[in-house]
Design a protein around this motif. Sequence first.
Motif, PDB file in Angstrom:
ATOM      1  N   THR A  23       0.810  -1.216   0.000  1.00 43.78           N
ATOM      2  CA  THR A  23       0.000   0.000   0.000  1.00 43.78           C
ATOM      3  C   THR A  23       0.846   1.270   0.000  1.00 43.78           C
ATOM      4  O   THR A  23       0.440   2.288  -0.538  1.00 43.78           O
ATOM      5  N   PHE A  24       2.031   1.220   0.606  1.00 43.44           N
ATOM      6  CA  PHE A  24       2.900   2.395   0.705  1.00 43.44           C
ATOM      7  C   PHE A  24       4.282   2.052   0.141  1.00 43.44           C
ATOM      8  O   PHE A  24       5.274   2.013   0.879  1.00 43.44           O
ATOM      9  N   ARG A  26       6.514   3.581  -1.643  1.00 43.75           N
ATOM     10  CA  ARG A  26       7.602   4.544  -1.528  1.00 43.75           C
ATOM     11  C   ARG A  26       8.172   4.541  -0.111  1.00 43.75           C
ATOM     12  O   ARG A  26       9.384   4.685   0.074  1.00 43.75           O
ATOM     13  N   CYS A  27       7.320   4.363   0.879  1.00 49.87           N
ATOM     14  CA  CYS A  27       7.796   4.297   2.267  1.00 49.87           C
ATOM     15  C   CYS A  27       8.696   3.076   2.452  1.00 49.87           C
ATOM     16  O   CYS A  27       9.753   3.161   3.088  1.00 49.87           O
ATOM     17  N   GLU A  63       6.251  12.461  -2.382  1.00 56.03           N
ATOM     18  CA  GLU A  63       6.208  11.286  -1.503  1.00 56.03           C
ATOM     19  C   GLU A  63       5.661  11.612  -0.120  1.00 56.03           C
ATOM     20  O   GLU A  63       5.308  10.704   0.639  1.00 56.03           O
ATOM     21  N   ASN A  65       2.844  12.933   0.969  1.00 60.25           N
ATOM     22  CA  ASN A  65       1.469  12.543   1.261  1.00 60.25           C
ATOM     23  C   ASN A  65       1.388  11.061   1.624  1.00 60.25           C
ATOM     24  O   ASN A  65       0.659  10.674   2.542  1.00 60.25           O
ATOM     25  N   GLN A  66       2.177  10.228   0.930  1.00 60.39           N
ATOM     26  CA  GLN A  66       2.169   8.800   1.237  1.00 60.39           C
ATOM     27  C   GLN A  66       2.763   8.531   2.620  1.00 60.39           C
ATOM     28  O   GLN A  66       2.283   7.657   3.351  1.00 60.39           O
ATOM     29  N   MET A 142      -5.596   4.185  -4.235  1.00 62.42           N
ATOM     30  CA  MET A 142      -5.886   5.072  -3.109  1.00 62.42           C
ATOM     31  C   MET A 142      -6.985   6.081  -3.463  1.00 62.42           C
ATOM     32  O   MET A 142      -6.730   7.267  -3.665  1.00 62.42           O
TER      33      MET A 142
END
Length: 260
Positions: A23-24, A26-27, A63, A65-66, A142
Amino acid sequence: MSEMLYFYRDGDMLSIAVAAMETFPRCYALAVRKWGVIFEFGAWNESKWSWDIQTRRKPFDWEINQWKLFSIFLKSIPIREHILDSVAWSGWPNGMFSVGSFRKGLESHRRAASTASKGIWQGICPPKIEILLWQLLNGRVMVKEVMKRCGYDQFMDMRCYLCEVEKESIDHDFLLCRWSWIIWAECVSWWWLNFCHNINLKGWFDGWRGCCPSLKYERFWCSLFFTITWTIWKCKNQVVFKGTRSSTEQTIDMIKFMSV
């Protein structure tokens, strides 16, 4: 907390890492440490747990916001100071593993894997369009409904960007929205067909191939589904990021151009 156990009954780091990957992304990509025990990703501060995810660099503007959504997700996970770590099997309510519970979980997973997933990777469209459809059918895009489940609904207008009336969700945006359904109905009318739409996008896709008016045009018919969902996605992004709105006529012309 134990340094040897990777599972925590109220919130294990493995499931957190899997959620971050899916789901995330980039994190997950920016995190220095991607796997480990919970105490390696934060600390107790006056009986309150504080997460501290170390990153290789500062997130770029696109990035941030994520990362905010990921932070909200982490805060929703209960971490209790005076409860010992323990291995828990998430496939059964009491947390105890059994062969029977594993078999039932496996059967449930197989039933959930509908013909929709099998019909995506056919090579009839560019990979990015196939990936988008896979994400849509598995609820991984999302939209506002998904963001609300992650706890990111404060001060958010939940209305659909396309019709500005109903609550935004994947099924609504790409099928049930009156704006989107005009697109579907017009494209279907090219084949002199009439449809009553399904209640969800996955069911709509499951039945789409079987409604092909002729085996001669089966490949084109299947690719049309991909083209329509991709075009709706692009039109929605225009509204969100550029503030420009395409009419249904313009959108249908785009689909015709892509389908040639």
